[in-house]
Design a protein around this motif. Structure first.
Motif, short mmCIF file in Angstrom:
data_model
loop_
_atom_site.label_atom_id
_atom_site.label_comp_id
_atom_site.label_asym_id
_atom_site.label_seq_id
_atom_site.Cartn_x
_atom_site.Cartn_y
_atom_site.Cartn_z
N PHE A 191 5.34 0.95 -16.72
CA PHE A 191 6.29 0.65 -16.13
C PHE A 191 6.74 -0.84 -16.41
O PHE A 191 5.94 -1.51 -17.04
CB PHE A 191 5.82 0.77 -14.63
CG PHE A 191 5.68 2.28 -14.48
CD1 PHE A 191 6.11 3.02 -15.35
CD2 PHE A 191 4.91 2.55 -13.38
CE1 PHE A 191 5.76 4.49 -14.89
CE2 PHE A 191 4.53 3.91 -13.04
CZ PHE A 191 4.91 4.94 -13.73
N GLY A 192 7.65 -1.16 -15.69
CA GLY A 192 8.52 -2.66 -15.80
C GLY A 192 9.19 -2.80 -17.14
O GLY A 192 9.43 -1.62 -17.72
N TYR A 205 11.66 2.91 -13.33
CA TYR A 205 10.66 2.19 -13.64
C TYR A 205 10.42 0.92 -14.38
O TYR A 205 9.64 0.19 -14.38
CB TYR A 205 9.34 3.31 -14.12
CG TYR A 205 9.80 3.73 -15.60
CD1 TYR A 205 10.01 2.90 -16.66
CD2 TYR A 205 10.40 4.93 -15.57
CE1 TYR A 205 10.17 3.32 -17.76
CE2 TYR A 205 10.83 5.45 -16.85
CZ TYR A 205 10.67 4.64 -17.90
OH TYR A 205 11.07 5.16 -19.03
N GLN A 236 0.98 1.18 -14.27
CA GLN A 236 2.10 0.28 -14.20
C GLN A 236 2.20 -0.74 -15.11
O GLN A 236 3.18 -0.95 -15.84
CB GLN A 236 2.09 -0.23 -12.72
CG GLN A 236 3.49 -1.10 -12.66
CD GLN A 236 3.48 -1.68 -11.01
OE1 GLN A 236 2.91 -1.23 -10.23
NE2 GLN A 236 4.60 -2.39 -10.91
N ALA A 289 8.61 -0.34 -9.22
CA ALA A 289 7.35 0.35 -9.52
C ALA A 289 6.46 0.01 -8.55
O ALA A 289 5.51 0.78 -8.21
CB ALA A 289 6.99 0.08 -11.10
N ASN A 290 6.36 -1.35 -8.05
CA ASN A 290 5.35 -1.81 -7.20
C ASN A 290 5.62 -1.03 -5.80
O ASN A 290 4.53 -0.82 -5.23
CB ASN A 290 5.76 -3.23 -6.80
CG ASN A 290 5.07 -4.34 -7.79
OD1 ASN A 290 4.07 -3.76 -8.46
ND2 ASN A 290 5.58 -5.44 -8.04
N ARG A 292 4.03 2.07 -6.08
CA ARG A 292 2.42 2.18 -6.04
C ARG A 292 2.08 2.03 -4.61
O ARG A 292 1.03 2.35 -4.00
CB ARG A 292 2.14 0.87 -7.16
CG ARG A 292 0.57 0.86 -7.27
CD ARG A 292 0.42 0.02 -8.67
NE ARG A 292 1.09 -1.03 -8.63
CZ ARG A 292 0.37 -2.26 -8.23
NH1 ARG A 292 -0.91 -2.20 -8.06
NH2 ARG A 292 1.17 -3.38 -8.44
N ASN A 319 12.42 -1.36 -13.72
CA ASN A 319 12.34 -2.37 -12.52
C ASN A 319 11.06 -2.68 -11.95
O ASN A 319 10.45 -1.94 -11.16
CB ASN A 319 13.44 -2.29 -11.53
CG ASN A 319 13.70 -3.38 -10.64
OD1 ASN A 319 12.47 -3.93 -10.09
ND2 ASN A 319 14.69 -3.57 -10.29
N THR A 320 10.28 -3.76 -12.25
CA THR A 320 8.77 -3.83 -11.96
C THR A 320 9.16 -3.81 -10.23
O THR A 320 7.97 -3.23 -9.79
CB THR A 320 8.43 -5.35 -12.33
OG1 THR A 320 8.46 -5.21 -13.71
CG2 THR A 320 6.87 -5.44 -11.93
#
Lengths: 556, 852
Positions: free
Chosen positions: A466-467, B198, A462, B204-205, B208, B200-201
């Motif tokens: 990602f982000g 993804y 991540q 994605a969080n 996960r 956008n954190t």
């Protein structure tokens, strides 16, 4: 083990495999530095020939038992040192893994190493020789020579081609592993001397099968086992002897890290399996639960520490500590499936951690940093890179239908049912000692490791992929180039291949693992007889395990 | 339904004859799996090349093909299992299977079994297969409309197809391990799809989090299946079932074994005290290996199916595209836990205490999640908690032993919840991703198709009597709960019944609230500022509120446009699902109405029949008048839940326009706030688990590893350095020098060994002081012998012989300590001309043994 019954083929295939790269490596040193194309062609060509040759080892290896391609000649007869080579299911795939990865590593890493390519290629090839030699040696002195010989090229690779703190890492790597193997050398010499004292013909011997016949009183056996175990445990590396690894990996160039993780670490577990445990079954049985405990500690500790790393390579290095804990656990479980899983997991770790180091090298080449915080949102600019990374990550965390799952699953289930992992306790003094079987507990810890693996790997994925793509330096990053792709595709294919058809590999591991366990148990039964105060020599019939039906393809 | 099946069964053989040789080799199963995989590969690797339409067609067609083949397979199965039994056979084939290849050999206790990649279709997997491929096809079609403005369409369809492949693995796998492949595979796809956007954190969080919480459960699955296989000797469902169903089964005995005191878990749980061990054995009624296996597998189910305490990932999973929420997080993947329980029902029925635990967990989850859903303000959040709650219903059903009722609810829920989610997606699609209930309203006139289908699905989920599928499935499981007899815990059935009725009442309330706030009243549009929200509640910790949804743009238009109805591609699936939400329930008409077994029950009876130990023996008790009473009671309770819940919602939101809620919120603010904050469970977990774990890892990484373990290493390294002040001059720090020295050292060592002649002299003492000597030198070595030990070597001078063996009769000398020794010597010369002399004193037996 069953050297005499094995199909001793007259070819010198193993010698060819061992010496071809070394000779080529020396030859390369005389090539002109100005023609990198030639260097690369020779290096790669030799690597590929080597790989092709090594595939011959696989012919007829399914369900085969015992040592094959045996070569046995005198080397230094006065000291009982022989040039004795052979492979079986325990070492076969390690050799193939080495020959598979070396050309791949050369191919990929020559993209980023521009200076001193000649020395790099030569060092890699000599390293390959030493590693294959160590996997094939059946003479302990020969093994020791290869074992130490490995250190030199790797020392050079880290020390010359490494990062900023390379000298510290290289020296630490060298001294740490060397210091450990000193103990093994002392133990070896002691064993050879003892053998001479007991042998009817009064000769020294370093031969594997000769030394196997030695039995020792319990305390001596424990000391000798520890001497071997220290050397191998440092190499694995087992918690808490692991701290050289993160330093070495962080400073080593991509190719060095790949080889180090993919092959060299396996020599530690291989050493346990081939030498330390069969030589000293009584001691290793006693210390087994401790080793299993340390393995579990390593699995969880490595994962926990990996989770908190900011440097990508350090993260993978600590994940290696965690993964190698699995391998050690499988070996020490001494169940057929657990140990087969351990050998398979060695291959898996070689493939997936090798791939991970390759992948980290890709962004390091582009950005010259491995700080996780420097990245983010790379999936946008490097979609292929992200694809391969996620695939390898899935293999690393053991997703089913990738290679990682089969190994981990076999190790966990094998450990769960391991009857040899037990410690005595007393409920009732009258009825003698009773035992607590620790297998389920170790299996549960290992299963937790599967969870922790997901935690640190996914967090890393991540952070990198990602982000938002917030770092401006990452906006223009190139996706994988053809060199990196050609390196990754074989690894990706292997990941899926082993995941889907693991039996293609395990069927040539399992029979030898079975006889390894039988042999171990047989010797353990013999040497745990009480009353010996001095070393003694066992006869070959003492060591011969009771007959067992050979597994065949039909016997499911 | 059965008529349809029978007519299909007529056609099926003609179609399938050319692909199917026998029930044990039925390649259609392979094709069902293969198509989505192919779709995934094409879309994943060549998605950009084949273009948007190409991706849609590939994605939809492959799954649709799977659906068609599933129908075919199902009909074939029906025909096979209903075929007259061949002479001499006890029963005909009860499943179709397809073996791909041998996978690997896994240990089961002392033995080992061959695991196979083999797919099996039986009644149970058949039902799931149809639900998954059917709903999957509809959602793929819908997705083509929904994702029409998203640039990641190819990736999306690749993931979705991969999900189908994994889900089919889960359903069709013949063993626990192959099921686990699908189990983790769907987890992966869920991870990828939740974090689809993804960049956008927060999303994605969420992905996960879903993966990791699921992995907690997966640890349970690994341990559970290991124990189960260890005790039953197999990973394959059919084999486990067979071993358990044998009269006097040894496997059953093995499962019922309690861990001995010296089994590690029991030993450590008891801290090595037998007294504590006895205490555990008393308080945990099923402290057996089988109970442990069932428990661990159930832990896995709580992860995958979002039950207490592992439900926390599912609400966050709404970060994914809405069709994904419909397919994965409502209709299919999350029901995998229920499927696993049904699959292993023949094991679970033997462990009533574990079943009681499952029932209570399910019921409490149903209630707990419903209580959160009451006050959520996001469309999808309400539906997410509703899903958790409905899954709780299914688990409760399984827990009371009504596995077929649980599965019935899986099936009806798949229809109406998929419809609801897709409807929510349609609302968001039409309203530019607005999904806050406080901003919606009055949409019925703008998006009539969506409204109609949403209405029907809502009526179904709240259990509108007699016409909807939800009514029949809920009634079925309420009735079975009331009727169930748990042999260890008789109260469980009643408890579950009461809690579920309460949860059903809440369901009716929050679903009607959702419906009213979204479609009725006045359209509040997008002009309102935050302060104008009627039910405004600050929830700062909500990590991805509605503001975050604007970075995946679709539905852009004039900001003042009224919401527009979506394309037919999107609303046709809605109609199909709405239709099924109504008529789908008629396969499970209650006995009370028809006085015969329902189609559903009859079809699944084989899965529900557990030779030896049926937990609710309903096949027999059907005729019992007591059962009728229970069924009537359940129906009345169900009606009560429906009427009260929807009535109150009508009164609150239509009649009083939300005033009672506002009043309640201000008067009981802490409680209300707690519910809005989802009982702050995420925060609790963060505080109790995540932070300590992170802290421990930080300590390990930053202190223990660096300063203690490595510190010791460096300390040891410093000792020789401190001693070597003299040598320090040699440490130039140049690696080349070190390397050169080392290479030189190694070469010198080898050279020393090679050049210096080293030989060993072996001696064997025979009778009469005869001694055989043998020298071991090496290639190129030559020797001079002195076997008598008198200092004269032969041959003399510079002549050397290649003889390596000598034998001699010596004249022993007496030593001071009473031994008798002979002196022998050999001089060796190697190929380089260097010589060395070896002398040995060989002990011979003392005089009294001479001549023997």
């Amino acid at each position: 083990m069953e050297a005499t019954t094995a199909t001793a083929s007259a070819t010198h295939l193993l010698s060819v495999l061992i010496w071809l790269p070394a000779i080529a490596g020396l030859f390369i040193l005389f090539l002109p530095r100005q023609s990198p194309g030639l260097l690369r062609a020779v290096g790669l060509g030799v690597g590929l020939i080597e790989f092709g040759k090594s595939l011959q080892l696989l012919i007829g290896s399914d369900y085969a038992r015992g040592f094959r391609f045996v070569e046995n000649a005198e080397w230094i007869p006065s000291m009982g040192i022989r040039y004795h080579l052979g492979i079986d299911g325990l070492s076969l795939w390690m050799v193939v893994l080495t020959t598979f990865l070396t050309p791949l590593v050369l191919h990929v890493s020559l993209g980023s190493i521009k200076a001193r390519q000649k020395e790099y290629v030569a060092a890699m090839l000599i390293l390959q020789s030493a590693m294959i030699g160590a996997f094939c040696a059946l003479d302990m002195f020969l093994f020791y020579v290869f074992w130490e010989l490995m250190l030199i090229p790797m020392f050079l690779i880290i020390g010359i081609f490494g990062g900023a703190n390379r000298v510290y890492a290289a020296v630490k790597f060298f001294i740490y592993t060397f210091a450990g193997s000193i103990f093994m050398l002392i133990a070896l010499v002691y064993m050879a001397v003892q053998f001479r004292a007991l042998d009817a013909a009064h000769r020294y011997s370093f031969d594997y099968f000769d030394l196997m016949r030695l039995g020792f009183p319990r305390n001596t056996e424990i000391l000798l086992f520890l001497a071997f175990a220290i050397a191998f445990a440092i190499k694995v590396p087992m918690f808490p002897l692991h701290t050289w690894l993160p330093d070495a990996h962080t400073e080593a160039p991509t190719g060095g890290s790949m080889i180090l993780a993919a092959v060299m670490l396996k020599l530690g577990t291989y050493g346990f399996m081939r030498f330390a445990m069969p030589f000293f079954p009584g001691a290793s049985h006693m210390i087994g639960p401790t080793i299993a405990g340390l393995s579990c500690a390593g699995i969880l500790y490595g994962a926990g520490v990996a989770w908190r790393q900011r440097d990508f390579k350090k993260l993978i290095a600590y994940s290696s500590v965690s993964h190698m804990g699995f391998v050690m656990l499988g070996i020490i479980s001494r169940t057929p499936q657990g140990a087969t899983g351990a050998v398979l997991q060695s291959i898996n770790h070689g493939v997936s951690t090798g791939a991970l180091f390759l992948l980290v090298g890709v962004i390091y080449d582009r950005r010259h940093t491995r700080e996780l915080s420097e990245f983010g949102g790379l999936a946008k600019v490097m979609p292929w890179y992200a694809f391969f990374f996620v695939l390898v990550t899935m293999s690393s965390i053991g997703l089913p239908f990738t290679n990682g799952f089969v190994g981990e699953f076999l190790i966990i289930t094998g450990t769960f049912t391991a009857e040899l992992l037990r410690i005595p306790y007393h409920v009732d003094r009258a009825s003698g000692p009773a035992f607590v079987g620790l297998g389920p507990m170790f299996a549960a810890f290992a299963a937790l490791g599967v969870l922790f693996g997901a935690i640190y790997m996914l967090e890393a994925v991540q952070k990198v992929f990602f982000g938002p793509l917030s770092n401006r330096k990452n906006r223009k990053l190139q996706d994988l180039n053809s060199r990196e792709l050609t390196g990754l595709i074989p690894l990706a294919i292997l990941i899926l291949w082993i995941g889907l058809r693991p039996q293609d590999i395990t069927k040539s591991i399992e029979p030898d693992v079975q006889s390894w366990i039988d042999q171990y148990e047989q010797k353990r039964q013999v040497v745990t007889r009480p009353g010996s105060t001095a070393p003694y020599l066992l006869s070959e019939s003492d060591l011969r395990p009771p007959r067992r039906r050979a597994p065949s393809p039909a016997a499911h | 339904m059965s008529a349809v099946l029978q007519s299909l069964a007529q056609v099926a053989p003609q179609v399938s004859n050319f692909v199917s040789a026998s029930p044990s080799t039925y390649p259609v199963l392979g094709l069902i799996l293969l198509f989505p995989l192919i779709g995934s590969i094409i879309n994943g690797f060549w998605g950009k090349k084949i273009g948007r339409e190409g991706v849609y067609i590939t994605g939809i067609a492959t799954v649709a093909m799977s659906f068609v083949l599933s129908l075919l397979a199902y009909a074939t199965l029906y025909k096979t299992t209903h075929a007259p039994v061949a002479e001499g056979a006890a029963h005909g084939p009860s499943q179709l299977s397809f073996l791909l290849w041998d996978w690997f050999r896994a240990p089961v206790g002392a033995g080992v079994v061959q695991l196979k990649i083999r797919y099996v279709l039986d009644e149970l997997s058949g039902v799931m297969l149809l639900v998954v491929t059917g709903v999957g096809t509809l959602i793929h079609i819908y997705s083509a409309g929904y994702m029409s403005h998203d640039e990641g369409y190819a990736r999306y369809f690749a993931y979705l197809n991969l999900f189908m492949f994994s889900m089919l693995n889960l359903i069709l796998g013949d063993s626990l391990v192959l099921l686990f492949v699908g189990w983790e595979g769907v987890g992966l796809c869920s991870y990828l799809l939740i974090g689809f956007w993804y960049t956008n954190t927060a999303y994605a969080n969420a992905g996960r989090k879903a993966f990791i919480v699921n992995r907690i459960g997966d640890v349970g699955v690994i341990l559970g299946m290991t124990i189960l296989a260890w005790k039953t000797g197999s990973f394959e469902f059919a084999q486990i079932r067979e071993t358990l169903n044998v009269q006097g089964s040894t496997a059953l005995t093995a499962l019922a074994e309690k861990p001995e005191f010296n089994d590690v878990v029991a030993y450590f749980l008891s801290f090595g005290r037998t007294g504590l061990y006895d205490f555990w054995m008393r308080v945990i009624p099923e402290f057996t290996w089988g109970g442990a296996a069932c428990f661990f597998l159930f832990v896995g189910c709580t992860g995958k199916s979002a039950q207490l305490p592992l439900y926390v990932w599912l609400p966050d999973a709404m970060a994914g595209p809405t069709p994904v929420s419909a397919l994965i997080h409502a209709a299919t993947m999350v029901t995998a836990g229920v499927y696993l329980l049904c699959r292993l029902s023949f094991v679970y029925v033997h462990f009533p205490s574990v079943l009681a635990l499952i029932a209570v967990t399910g019921a409490l989850t149903a209630l707990f999640a419903a209580s959160i859903a009451l006050v959520q303000t996001e469309l999808k959040k309400v539906l997410a908690y509703s899903t958790v709650s409905q899954l709780g219903f299914m688990f409760a059903a399984c827990g009371v032993g009504a596995f077929s009722a649980g599965l019935f609810h899986v099936y009806t829920h798949a229809m109406f919840k998929a419809c609801l989610f897709l409807g929510a997606g349609a609302v968001m699609h039409a309203c530019r991703d607005k999904q806050d209930l406080r901003e919606l309203g009055g949409l019925y006139k703008f998006i009539p198709h969506t409204f109609r289908t949403f209405l029907v699905a809502t009526l179904a989920i709240i259990g509108t009597p007699f016409v909807t599928a939800g009514f029949y499935s809920k009634d079925e499981l309420l009735f079975r709960a009331l009727e169930s007899q748990n042999s260890n815990h008789p109260w469980v059935g009643k408890f579950v019944f009461v809690v579920l009725v309460l949860a059903a009442t809440m369901t009716a309330f929050y679903m009607c609230r959702l419906l009213f706030l979204t479609f009725f009243g006045k359209f509040k549009g997008w002009s309102l500022s935050k302060a104008d929200y009627p039910e405004h509640v600050e929830h700062a910790h909500d990590d991805h509120g509605h503001d975050a949804h604007d970075d995946h743009g679709h539905g852009h238009g004039n900001p003042w446009d009224a919401p527009k109805e979506n394309p037919a591609l999107m609303y046709i699936p809605l109609y199909v699902l709405a239709f099924m939400s109504v008529v789908g329930g008629f396969v499970g008409l209650p006995y009370l109405f028809t006085h015969k077994e329902s189609v559903w029950g009859e079809w699944l009876i084989r899965s529900a029949e557990h030779a030896g130990k049926p937990i609710t023996d309903w096949a027999i008790t059907m005729a019992d008048p007591r059962v009728h009473t229970a069924e009537v009671t359940a129906m009345i309770a169900g009606f009560f839940a429906f009427a009260v819940g929807s009535g109150v919602a009508y009164w609150v939101y239509i009649k009083a326009d939300g005033a009672p809620v506002r009043a309640l919120a201000s008067s009981a603010r802490p409680l209300y706030q707690l519910m809005v904050d989802k009982w702050r469970v995420d925060e609790l977990y963060d505080f109790v688990i995540v932070r300590p774990l992170r802290f421990a890892s930080d300590v390990a990484a930053k202190f223990i590893d660096r300063w203690i373990i490595d510190g010791l290493v460096n300390l040891v390294g410093m000792i020789p350095r401190a001693l070597s002040a003299v040598v320090r001059k040699l440490q130039t720090g140049v690696v080349h020098t070190y390397a050169a020295v080392m290479v030189f050292g190694l070469v010198a060592m080898i050279a020393w060994v090679e050049f210096r002649p080293t030989v060993s002299l072996a001696a064997t003492v025979e009778a009469n002081n005869r001694i055989s000597l043998e020298v071991h030198g090496g290639p190129g070595y030559t020797y001079q012998w002195d076997p008598e030990g008198d200092g004269t070597f032969a041959p003399t001078n510079d002549e050397y012989t290649t003889t390596t063996r000598q034998s001699t009769t010596c004249t022993p000398q007496d030593t001071t300590d009473g031994r008798r020794v002979c002196r022998v010597a050999v001089r060796a010369r190697n190929a380089f001309g260097y010589t060395t002399t070896v002398t040995r004193f060989i002990e011979v037996p003392t005089g009294d043994r001479e001549g023997r």
